[in-house]
Design a protein around this motif. Structure first.
Motif, PDB file in Angstrom:
ATOM      1  N   LEU A   1       4.614  13.284  -3.830  1.00 42.55           N
ATOM      2  CA  LEU A   1       3.499  14.004  -3.680  1.00 42.55           C
ATOM      3  C   LEU A   1       2.343  13.027  -3.186  1.00 42.55           C
ATOM      4  CD1 LEU A   1       1.236  16.030  -5.032  1.00 42.55           C
ATOM      5  CD2 LEU A   1       1.503  14.969  -7.165  1.00 42.55           C
ATOM      6  N   LEU A   2       1.498  13.462  -2.341  1.00 48.26           N
ATOM      7  CA  LEU A   2       0.450  12.713  -1.776  1.00 48.26           C
ATOM      8  C   LEU A   2      -1.069  13.440  -2.147  1.00 48.26           C
ATOM      9  CD1 LEU A   2      -0.851  10.409  -0.012  1.00 48.26           C
ATOM     10  CD2 LEU A   2      -0.250  12.126   1.960  1.00 48.26           C
ATOM     11  N   GLN A   3      -1.694  12.464  -3.129  1.00 51.41           N
ATOM     12  CA  GLN A   3      -2.963  12.953  -3.538  1.00 51.41           C
ATOM     13  C   GLN A   3      -4.020  12.109  -2.611  1.00 51.41           C
ATOM     14  OE1 GLN A   3      -3.994  13.864  -7.633  1.00 51.41           O
ATOM     15  NE2 GLN A   3      -1.758  12.814  -7.828  1.00 51.41           N
ATOM     16  N   VAL A   4      -5.292  12.719  -2.156  1.00 55.46           N
ATOM     17  CA  VAL A   4      -6.585  11.904  -1.995  1.00 55.46           C
ATOM     18  C   VAL A   4      -7.539  12.230  -2.836  1.00 55.46           C
ATOM     19  CG1 VAL A   4      -8.237  11.559  -0.143  1.00 55.46           C
ATOM     20  CG2 VAL A   4      -5.944  11.819   0.605  1.00 55.46           C
ATOM     21  N   THR A   5      -8.221  11.168  -3.414  1.00 55.76           N
ATOM     22  CA  THR A   5      -9.181  11.591  -4.043  1.00 55.76           C
ATOM     23  C   THR A   5     -10.430  11.073  -3.789  1.00 55.76           C
ATOM     24  OG1 THR A   5      -8.888   9.471  -5.404  1.00 55.76           O
ATOM     25  CG2 THR A   5      -7.541  11.308  -6.350  1.00 55.76           C
ATOM     26  N   ALA A   6     -11.691  11.690  -4.100  1.00 62.21           N
ATOM     27  CA  ALA A   6     -12.864  11.339  -3.779  1.00 62.21           C
ATOM     28  C   ALA A   6     -13.623  10.356  -4.614  1.00 62.21           C
ATOM     29  CB  ALA A   6     -13.648  12.509  -3.160  1.00 62.21           C
ATOM     30  N   GLN A   7     -14.916  10.432  -4.720  1.00 58.70           N
ATOM     31  CA  GLN A   7     -15.740   9.270  -5.543  1.00 58.70           C
ATOM     32  C   GLN A   7     -15.223   9.399  -6.998  1.00 58.70           C
ATOM     33  OE1 GLN A   7     -16.513  12.171  -4.296  1.00 58.70           O
ATOM     34  NE2 GLN A   7     -17.985  13.254  -5.711  1.00 58.70           N
ATOM     35  N   ASN A   8     -15.366   8.416  -7.610  1.00 60.73           N
ATOM     36  CA  ASN A   8     -15.408   8.338  -9.138  1.00 60.73           C
ATOM     37  C   ASN A   8     -14.082   8.848  -9.845  1.00 60.73           C
ATOM     38  OD1 ASN A   8     -17.786   7.388  -9.819  1.00 60.73           O
ATOM     39  ND2 ASN A   8     -19.023   9.109  -9.848  1.00 60.73           N
TER      40      ASN A   8
ATOM     41  N   ALA B   1       0.765   2.308   4.926  1.00 61.52           N
ATOM     42  CA  ALA B   1       1.636   3.662   4.712  1.00 61.52           C
ATOM     43  C   ALA B   1       2.887   3.485   4.693  1.00 61.52           C
ATOM     44  CB  ALA B   1       1.128   4.661   5.941  1.00 61.52           C
ATOM     45  N   LYS B   2       3.525   2.477   5.356  1.00 57.60           N
ATOM     46  CA  LYS B   2       5.107   2.077   5.370  1.00 57.60           C
ATOM     47  C   LYS B   2       5.314   1.385   3.965  1.00 57.60           C
ATOM     48  CE  LYS B   2       6.362   0.650   9.301  1.00 57.60           C
ATOM     49  NZ  LYS B   2       6.705  -0.373  10.459  1.00 57.60           N
ATOM     50  N   ARG B   3       4.204   0.689   3.770  1.00 53.04           N
ATOM     51  CA  ARG B   3       4.669  -0.172   2.189  1.00 53.04           C
ATOM     52  C   ARG B   3       4.446   1.022   1.001  1.00 53.04           C
ATOM     53  NH1 ARG B   3       7.780  -2.766  -0.398  1.00 53.04           N
ATOM     54  NH2 ARG B   3       6.961  -3.758  -2.216  1.00 53.04           N
ATOM     55  N   ALA B   4       3.618   1.941   1.300  1.00 60.88           N
ATOM     56  CA  ALA B   4       3.537   2.851   0.044  1.00 60.88           C
ATOM     57  C   ALA B   4       4.734   3.576   0.144  1.00 60.88           C
ATOM     58  CB  ALA B   4       2.147   3.575   0.268  1.00 60.88           C
ATOM     59  N   VAL B   5       5.208   4.133   1.097  1.00 62.55           N
ATOM     60  CA  VAL B   5       6.246   5.049   1.122  1.00 62.55           C
ATOM     61  C   VAL B   5       7.606   4.407   0.892  1.00 62.55           C
ATOM     62  CG1 VAL B   5       8.064   6.392   3.005  1.00 62.55           C
ATOM     63  CG2 VAL B   5       5.262   6.507   2.928  1.00 62.55           C
ATOM     64  N   GLU B   6       7.923   2.978   1.239  1.00 63.47           N
ATOM     65  CA  GLU B   6       9.024   2.194   0.643  1.00 63.47           C
ATOM     66  C   GLU B   6       8.921   1.850  -0.867  1.00 63.47           C
ATOM     67  OE1 GLU B   6       8.856  -0.904   4.449  1.00 63.47           O
ATOM     68  OE2 GLU B   6       8.172  -1.548   2.446  1.00 63.47           O
ATOM     69  N   LEU B   7       7.820   1.966  -1.588  1.00 61.59           N
ATOM     70  CA  LEU B   7       7.705   1.876  -2.812  1.00 61.59           C
ATOM     71  C   LEU B   7       8.212   3.243  -3.615  1.00 61.59           C
ATOM     72  CD1 LEU B   7       4.581   0.052  -3.187  1.00 61.59           C
ATOM     73  CD2 LEU B   7       6.538  -0.903  -3.897  1.00 61.59           C
ATOM     74  N   GLY B   8       8.163   4.078  -3.139  1.00 62.85           N
ATOM     75  CA  GLY B   8       9.153   5.293  -3.364  1.00 62.85           C
ATOM     76  C   GLY B   8       8.548   6.247  -4.428  1.00 62.85           C
ATOM     77  N   ASN B   9       7.097   5.891  -4.957  1.00 61.90           N
ATOM     78  CA  ASN B   9       6.354   6.698  -5.715  1.00 61.90           C
ATOM     79  C   ASN B   9       5.808   7.708  -5.394  1.00 61.90           C
ATOM     80  OD1 ASN B   9       7.664   5.362  -8.249  1.00 61.90           O
ATOM     81  ND2 ASN B   9       6.100   3.695  -8.032  1.00 61.90           N
ATOM     82  N   ASP B  10       4.939   8.591  -6.128  1.00 61.72           N
ATOM     83  CA  ASP B  10       3.979   9.450  -5.695  1.00 61.72           C
ATOM     84  C   ASP B  10       2.732   8.525  -5.285  1.00 61.72           C
ATOM     85  OD1 ASP B  10       5.514  11.742  -5.966  1.00 61.72           O
ATOM     86  OD2 ASP B  10       4.688  12.308  -7.931  1.00 61.72           O
ATOM     87  N   ILE B  11       1.929   9.030  -4.358  1.00 62.41           N
ATOM     88  CA  ILE B  11       0.774   8.333  -3.807  1.00 62.41           C
ATOM     89  C   ILE B  11      -0.275   8.709  -3.894  1.00 62.41           C
ATOM     90  CG2 ILE B  11       0.035   7.185  -1.839  1.00 62.41           C
ATOM     91  CD1 ILE B  11       2.936   7.206  -0.573  1.00 62.41           C
ATOM     92  N   ILE B  12      -1.339   8.071  -4.329  1.00 65.34           N
ATOM     93  CA  ILE B  12      -2.800   8.475  -4.435  1.00 65.34           C
ATOM     94  C   ILE B  12      -3.597   7.534  -3.481  1.00 65.34           C
ATOM     95  CG2 ILE B  12      -4.715   8.459  -5.909  1.00 65.34           C
ATOM     96  CD1 ILE B  12      -3.145   8.853  -8.219  1.00 65.34           C
ATOM     97  N   ILE B  13      -4.400   8.135  -2.591  1.00 60.87           N
ATOM     98  CA  ILE B  13      -5.029   7.447  -1.806  1.00 60.87           C
ATOM     99  C   ILE B  13      -6.510   7.656  -2.451  1.00 60.87           C
ATOM    100  CG2 ILE B  13      -6.239   7.080   0.565  1.00 60.87           C
ATOM    101  CD1 ILE B  13      -3.554   8.330   1.969  1.00 60.87           C
ATOM    102  N   ALA B  14      -7.133   6.706  -2.830  1.00 60.39           N
ATOM    103  CA  ALA B  14      -8.234   6.698  -3.834  1.00 60.39           C
ATOM    104  C   ALA B  14      -9.474   6.134  -3.050  1.00 60.39           C
ATOM    105  CB  ALA B  14      -8.085   5.768  -5.153  1.00 60.39           C
TER     106      ALA B  14
END
Lengths: 237, 237
Positions: free
Chosen positions: B2-9, B129-142
């Protein structure tokens, strides 16, 4: 004139809101249903903070319709859910409706300190934009969001209304979310933004409400602009 | 995934974050400056919650560089501001840097409960991006946002990194802000999204930092991925 779009959970002081015209948008489906109820002759619509408040208001007043949903489904014992197709002329003409929905009615109540509070959607985009511009104050398009999250359907509708505002008046400034919401709307118009892939739209489809979703995303179906004042929403005189 | 992007705060419980890889983005300019400092040989970068904490940390440790800004300007008595161009090899190689910025360092500290916390920008988009994908968990771009507000520059950078992630792996789900940030990025690439019209970019230009803004919006300039762990950021071994 400054035009802001805000996403989920927007809070500002009453003093700040006093000087603004706020357009609340919960396009799937609360504000679309309220617009449709007003268009079909409902005398007034009362947004309740929660189902309990709604039920007790309706009991005290008597003779009104009680509407609302949680997680998309009509609440048990309520007369109506939150589907615009339920708010037909036969059902709502001359009636008072008390309504509580998961996101939209709370967003309206959050904004009640606004100098002017209008109910917006794609169904009345040009009419609500025109009214907001006529009022002459800075404008906030307040998206209800979905359970506290950023909701692309509301951003699409905000961009739709924002683009109508931009075509009617010269802006001094637009905030970043205004720019982004207009981009979402323009991309959707060109077919390069797939609203059917977004979270709340998909949820409605899964619940069997695809016709509602399609209905709410129609533009300029009515000129009715519901206005909130002193706890109740009425079509603009 | 799952890939989430979150905005402020954005706030979530430590328990929730523990299972996620978080990429913090404050593209103009904090995370870009941190990436650049690591690329140019800084041994570690310590994000301070505020300038006072930064100054007292630096005094206790001795021998480090103290960096930071408020409202874009270098803090009085600090060695460096928040401009990537200040973090040259000559200045930072082999050094510890303590840094406090208006939005970025606070956003990093907010996310310190994450299972993995990476520092991202457009400068290192593919590598992070590559490193985050390698880690294998769901990702949040904060996204750090700008003083608690939605900031289109961070959304652009989040979309830039999200698009790199999508090209590397199959997503199970993307949230609405992921979809919108990718749309912003794709529109920017095609020239139909004018980032120079957005709030924080304009502010930097007014302050005389246009070269910084241009620098930070370059893609894939380095493969360095700074990683936060136990209060400090170090380039990935």
């Amino acid at each position: 004139m400054l035009l802001q779009v805000t996403a989920q959970n927007y809070k500002k002081s009453g003093y700040y809101l006093k000087g603004h015209t706020v357009i609340v948008v919960d396009v799937l489906r609360a504000t679309s249903s309220i617009i449709w109820a007003c268009r079909n002759g409902a005398t007034k619509v009362i947004p309740a903070a929660d189902p309990g408040e709604g039920a007790s208001m309706a009991a005290r007043m008597g003779g009104c319709l009680l509407a609302g949903e949680r997680d998309g489904l009509k609440l048990p014992g309520f007369d109506l859910g939150n589907s615009p197709s339920e708010f037909t002329r036969d059902t709502v003409q001359g009636k008072t409706i008390v309504i509580s929905t998961t996101n939209g009615t709370g967003a309206i109540r959050n904004m009640e300190s606004a100098g002017n509070l209008l109910i917006g959607g794609m169904l009345n985009r040009t009419a609500v934009a025109k009214r907001a511009v006529e009022l002459g104050n800075d404008i906030i398009i307040a998206c209800a969001g979905t359970e506290g999250e950023f909701s692309a359907d509301d951003i699409l509708a905000a961009g739709c209304i924002a683009s109508a505002i931009v075509s009617l008046t010269e802006l001094d400034e637009q905030c970043d979310l205004t720019i982004v919401s207009r981009l979402v709307y323009e991309s959707w118009k060109k077919g390069s933004m797939d609203i059917a892939a977004t979270h709340h739209y998909r949820h409605l489809v899964e619940m069997g409400f695809i016709e509602d979703a399609r209905f709410c995303l129609q533009e300029d179906v009515t000129d009715v602009v519901p206005v909130y004042n002193n706890g109740m929403i009425q079509p603009m005189a």
